[in-house]
Design a protein around this motif. Structure first.
Motif, PDB file in Angstrom:
ATOM      1  N   LYS A 132      14.651 -67.172  11.290  1.00  0.00           N
ATOM      2  CA  LYS A 132      14.196 -67.726  12.573  1.00  0.00           C
ATOM      3  C   LYS A 132      14.842 -67.029  13.777  1.00  0.00           C
ATOM      4  O   LYS A 132      15.354 -67.681  14.690  1.00  0.00           O
ATOM      5  N   ILE A 133      14.809 -65.718  13.724  1.00  0.00           N
ATOM      6  CA  ILE A 133      15.324 -64.927  14.848  1.00  0.00           C
ATOM      7  C   ILE A 133      14.396 -65.122  16.047  1.00  0.00           C
ATOM      8  O   ILE A 133      13.180 -65.087  15.912  1.00  0.00           O
ATOM      9  N   ARG A 134      14.987 -65.411  17.211  1.00  0.00           N
ATOM     10  CA  ARG A 134      14.163 -65.748  18.386  1.00  0.00           C
ATOM     11  C   ARG A 134      13.500 -64.531  19.008  1.00  0.00           C
ATOM     12  O   ARG A 134      12.398 -64.616  19.529  1.00  0.00           O
ATOM     13  N   ALA A 135      14.210 -63.424  19.015  1.00  0.00           N
ATOM     14  CA  ALA A 135      13.661 -62.227  19.643  1.00  0.00           C
ATOM     15  C   ALA A 135      14.376 -60.988  19.131  1.00  0.00           C
ATOM     16  O   ALA A 135      15.542 -61.056  18.730  1.00  0.00           O
ATOM     17  N   VAL A 136      13.651 -59.874  19.136  1.00  0.00           N
ATOM     18  CA  VAL A 136      14.262 -58.586  18.832  1.00  0.00           C
ATOM     19  C   VAL A 136      14.147 -57.745  20.102  1.00  0.00           C
ATOM     20  O   VAL A 136      13.061 -57.589  20.652  1.00  0.00           O
ATOM     21  N   VAL A 137      15.264 -57.260  20.595  1.00  0.00           N
ATOM     22  CA  VAL A 137      15.262 -56.446  21.805  1.00  0.00           C
ATOM     23  C   VAL A 137      15.566 -55.007  21.411  1.00  0.00           C
ATOM     24  O   VAL A 137      16.590 -54.726  20.795  1.00  0.00           O
ATOM     25  N   THR A 138      14.610 -54.117  21.715  1.00  0.00           N
ATOM     26  CA  THR A 138      14.798 -52.711  21.357  1.00  0.00           C
ATOM     27  C   THR A 138      15.181 -51.935  22.610  1.00  0.00           C
ATOM     28  O   THR A 138      14.792 -52.276  23.713  1.00  0.00           O
ATOM     29  N   THR A 139      15.921 -50.870  22.392  1.00  0.00           N
ATOM     30  CA  THR A 139      16.413 -50.123  23.551  1.00  0.00           C
ATOM     31  C   THR A 139      16.659 -48.665  23.196  1.00  0.00           C
ATOM     32  O   THR A 139      16.571 -48.282  22.030  1.00  0.00           O
ATOM     33  N   SER A 140      16.925 -47.869  24.221  1.00  0.00           N
ATOM     34  CA  SER A 140      17.374 -46.471  24.082  1.00  0.00           C
ATOM     35  C   SER A 140      16.342 -45.477  23.580  1.00  0.00           C
ATOM     36  O   SER A 140      16.560 -44.290  23.681  1.00  0.00           O
ATOM     37  N   GLU A 141      15.291 -45.936  22.994  1.00  0.00           N
ATOM     38  CA  GLU A 141      14.302 -44.997  22.482  1.00  0.00           C
ATOM     39  C   GLU A 141      12.924 -45.534  22.814  1.00  0.00           C
ATOM     40  O   GLU A 141      12.761 -46.706  23.106  1.00  0.00           O
ATOM     41  N   MET A 142      11.960 -44.650  22.714  1.00  0.00           N
ATOM     42  CA  MET A 142      10.609 -45.063  23.011  1.00  0.00           C
ATOM     43  C   MET A 142      10.095 -46.019  21.938  1.00  0.00           C
ATOM     44  O   MET A 142      10.265 -45.787  20.755  1.00  0.00           O
ATOM     45  N   LEU A 143       9.503 -47.127  22.385  1.00  0.00           N
ATOM     46  CA  LEU A 143       8.940 -48.111  21.447  1.00  0.00           C
ATOM     47  C   LEU A 143       7.435 -47.884  21.373  1.00  0.00           C
ATOM     48  O   LEU A 143       6.712 -48.160  22.316  1.00  0.00           O
ATOM     49  N   THR A 144       6.966 -47.380  20.231  1.00  0.00           N
ATOM     50  CA  THR A 144       5.525 -47.195  20.080  1.00  0.00           C
ATOM     51  C   THR A 144       4.916 -48.522  19.629  1.00  0.00           C
ATOM     52  O   THR A 144       5.624 -49.409  19.141  1.00  0.00           O
ATOM     53  N   GLU A 145       3.604 -48.649  19.772  1.00  0.00           N
ATOM     54  CA  GLU A 145       2.943 -49.888  19.338  1.00  0.00           C
ATOM     55  C   GLU A 145       3.107 -50.086  17.832  1.00  0.00           C
ATOM     56  O   GLU A 145       3.219 -51.204  17.356  1.00  0.00           O
ATOM     57  N   GLY A 146       3.104 -48.965  17.090  1.00  0.00           N
ATOM     58  CA  GLY A 146       3.288 -49.048  15.640  1.00  0.00           C
ATOM     59  C   GLY A 146       4.659 -49.610  15.284  1.00  0.00           C
ATOM     60  O   GLY A 146       4.778 -50.502  14.440  1.00  0.00           O
ATOM     61  N   ASP A 147       5.691 -49.112  15.970  1.00  0.00           N
ATOM     62  CA  ASP A 147       7.049 -49.611  15.723  1.00  0.00           C
ATOM     63  C   ASP A 147       7.120 -51.091  16.066  1.00  0.00           C
ATOM     64  O   ASP A 147       7.708 -51.894  15.340  1.00  0.00           O
ATOM     65  N   ARG A 148       6.507 -51.429  17.198  1.00  0.00           N
ATOM     66  CA  ARG A 148       6.585 -52.811  17.667  1.00  0.00           C
ATOM     67  C   ARG A 148       5.983 -53.772  16.635  1.00  0.00           C
ATOM     68  O   ARG A 148       6.597 -54.763  16.267  1.00  0.00           O
ATOM     69  N   SER A 149       4.795 -53.423  16.115  1.00  0.00           N
ATOM     70  CA  SER A 149       4.192 -54.379  15.194  1.00  0.00           C
ATOM     71  C   SER A 149       4.920 -54.409  13.851  1.00  0.00           C
ATOM     72  O   SER A 149       5.027 -55.462  13.216  1.00  0.00           O
ATOM     73  N   LEU A 150       5.473 -53.273  13.460  1.00  0.00           N
ATOM     74  CA  LEU A 150       6.258 -53.252  12.217  1.00  0.00           C
ATOM     75  C   LEU A 150       7.479 -54.187  12.332  1.00  0.00           C
ATOM     76  O   LEU A 150       7.731 -55.026  11.464  1.00  0.00           O
ATOM     77  N   ILE A 151       8.216 -54.051  13.429  1.00  0.00           N
ATOM     78  CA  ILE A 151       9.421 -54.876  13.625  1.00  0.00           C
ATOM     79  C   ILE A 151       9.031 -56.349  13.764  1.00  0.00           C
ATOM     80  O   ILE A 151       9.641 -57.238  13.170  1.00  0.00           O
ATOM     81  N   GLN A 152       7.964 -56.581  14.540  1.00  0.00           N
ATOM     82  CA  GLN A 152       7.486 -57.951  14.769  1.00  0.00           C
ATOM     83  C   GLN A 152       7.107 -58.626  13.450  1.00  0.00           C
ATOM     84  O   GLN A 152       7.460 -59.767  13.197  1.00  0.00           O
ATOM     85  N   ASN A 153       6.383 -57.881  12.609  1.00  0.00           N
ATOM     86  CA  ASN A 153       5.955 -58.452  11.328  1.00  0.00           C
ATOM     87  C   ASN A 153       7.121 -58.726  10.402  1.00  0.00           C
ATOM     88  O   ASN A 153       7.169 -59.757   9.740  1.00  0.00           O
ATOM     89  N   ALA A 154       8.060 -57.804  10.354  1.00  0.00           N
ATOM     90  CA  ALA A 154       9.187 -57.978   9.436  1.00  0.00           C
ATOM     91  C   ALA A 154      10.067 -59.155   9.879  1.00  0.00           C
ATOM     92  O   ALA A 154      10.425 -60.002   9.075  1.00  0.00           O
ATOM     93  N   PHE A 155      10.381 -59.211  11.158  1.00  0.00           N
ATOM     94  CA  PHE A 155      11.286 -60.262  11.648  1.00  0.00           C
ATOM     95  C   PHE A 155      10.544 -61.555  11.971  1.00  0.00           C
ATOM     96  O   PHE A 155      11.159 -62.590  12.167  1.00  0.00           O
ATOM     97  N   GLN A 156       9.217 -61.463  12.067  1.00  0.00           N
ATOM     98  CA  GLN A 156       8.410 -62.615  12.511  1.00  0.00           C
ATOM     99  C   GLN A 156       8.969 -63.163  13.825  1.00  0.00           C
ATOM    100  O   GLN A 156       9.163 -64.365  14.001  1.00  0.00           O
TER     101      GLN A 156
END
Ligand SMILES: [Zn+2]
Length: 448
Positions: free
Chosen positions: A230-254
């Motif tokens: 039940k992680i509330r949010a994932v904050v990414t930084t320092s590198e470019m966030l592509t839409e592919g990366d975003r949905s991968l991280i979102q799906n894994a962490f829900q």
């Protein structure tokens, strides 16, 4: 540690001891985010006048510039900003002492910044400036339902030297976070991180896009569930966030993924709101946008920032080297902070060895920093992977550099990579630039 305890009995006293008014600034930033753009502009005009006058009155570098303009330092105001030259990272390296204020009440701290440009810089900051950076960050993390003291899983670098590690452990403790090293993350490390996450049950995760993506992919492939954390949010930084990366991280962490953009020199610059707009931290930074179109993004602009709070090392018209695309409309969230659709130009690679172990750009930057601290006169460095095992370290050196310096660096990198990498050092007059003009710290086989 319990969030309430961590916030009020550890982090709050720590800011107090350091003389950083983070919590009072945070309260005022929570209000000013709803100011109109006009009100922000008025506020910036005042702050700009102050920082220009201070810079010309207190630093050798800016005093010479004011003299060149024929303006008395005390007469400077915001309208003179456009007469100041742009400042580049290279200038921070070459004129570090001249840029530092000689008169400054109160204490300061040092920040070593890396980034993808192959140049590491040490920068002095006054406490108010570091507090303003933290306040802006906490205000934005608040958009994600987070506050100081919430447990954080940090996918980030770890200092190589014991002294540095001890310092980071102390900072991590104060900020209630646990660290997952980005320097080498083979499958075994990722399994270990997963087990650690299950024990620590963080409220949020923070870190490099490349590492979070790697970890998310690993968990999905091995069917290691993360959603029950039940992680509330994932904050990414320092590198470019592509839409592919975003949905991968979102799906894994829900959990929703939010993008942060900042740099060590000026701290937090842009934060994504829940409408997907990247908002400027207008209380801390003045933005100038210089048209710099690319084929894909004809509306792209080079971002130039002036730090409104750093009195210790005033940064005026600092060219960050990244591009932004303005939103061109008000964000539906209603905040008066200027909005941007995207930021790019932050290629921050890693090097992958034959067994799949990855070494992040920061790993190599720390090596250079370490060599510099022990007196090796290196101006710039670049790491170019030739084969899975062979790495060329290109150095731009300063007088006093000797062959044994290079040999020691080779030994250190090879040892720290558990001999997965075999290195050679080449001293070059200057580093190769990308077609875009940008210097890349890492040229990996993948990016070649
Ligand atoms: Zn918004």
């Amino acid at each position: 540690m319990q969030p309430w305890l961590a916030r009020n009995f550890v982090y709050r006293p720590a800011t107090w001891v350091r003389g950083e008014p983070v919590f009072s600034l945070l309260e005022s930033y929570k209000k000013s985010q709803w100011w109109s753009p006009e009100r922000h502009r008025e506020d910036q005009v005042k702050k700009l006048g102050h920082i220009l006058r201070h810079a010309a009155q207190s630093t050798t570098y800016y005093r010479a510039i004011a003299e060149g303009l024929g303006i008395a330092p005390s007469d400077l105001n915001a309208s003179h900003l456009r007469d100041f030259p742009y400042l580049q990272k290279q200038h921070l390296v070459e004129n570090n002492a001249a840029l530092q204020a000689w008169r400054l009440p109160g204490t300061t701290s040092w920040k070593t910044t890396g980034g993808s440009t192959g140049v590491a810089v040490r920068l002095r900051k006054n406490r108010w400036a570091t507090a303003a950076e933290q306040a802006a960050s906490w205000r934005s993390y608040g958009w994600y339902g987070l506050q100081a003291g919430d447990r954080q899983a940090r996918f980030w670098g770890t200092p190589i030297r014991a002294r540095g590690r001890a310092r980071y452990r102390a900072i991590d403790w104060v900020l209630n976070r646990s660290r997952f090293s980005a320097f080498a993350f083979g499958p075994k490390d990722l399994d270990r991180y997963y087990a650690q996450l299950r024990i620590q049950k963080p409220h949020w995760a923070y870190g490099y896009v490349s590492m979070l993506t790697e970890f998310a992919r690993h968990c999905q492939t091995k069917r290691l569930p993360l959603q029950d954390l039940k992680i509330r949010a994932v904050v990414t930084t320092s590198e470019m966030l592509t839409e592919g990366d975003r949905s991968l991280i979102q799906n894994a962490f829900q959990a929703p993924v939010y993008n942060e953009y900042g740099c060590g020199e000026v701290g937090a610059i842009l934060y994504e709101c829940d409408r997907g707009t990247l908002h400027a931290m207008a209380e801390n930074l003045h933005f100038e946008l210089k048209p710099d179109p690319t084929e894909q993004e004809p509306e792209a602009h080079a971002l130039i920032v002036t730090d409104l709070h750093n009195l210790a090392t005033p940064l005026i018209r600092y060219e960050i080297g990244d591009r932004v695309v303005p939103l061109g409309a008000d964000c539906p969230c209603g905040r008066g902070l200027a909005g941007f659709r995207t930021v790019f130009g932050r290629a921050y690679d890693f090097i992958e060895t034959a067994d799949g172990t990855r070494y992040h750009g920061e790993f190599f930057l720390y090596m250079i920093e370490e060599a510099r601290e022990s007196g090796v006169p290196i101006l710039q460095a670049q790491f170019s992977q030739k084969t899975a095992k062979n790495l060329e370290i290109r150095l731009v050196t300063q007088p006093g550099y000797k062959d044994h310096h290079g040999a020691a660096l080779i030994e250190r990198v090879e040892e720290m990579s558990s001999h997965r990498l075999k290195c050679q050092v080449t001293v070059v007059p200057q580093l190769e630039r990308e077609r875009s003009g940008k210097l890349r710290l890492i040229q990996s086989l993948k990016s070649a």
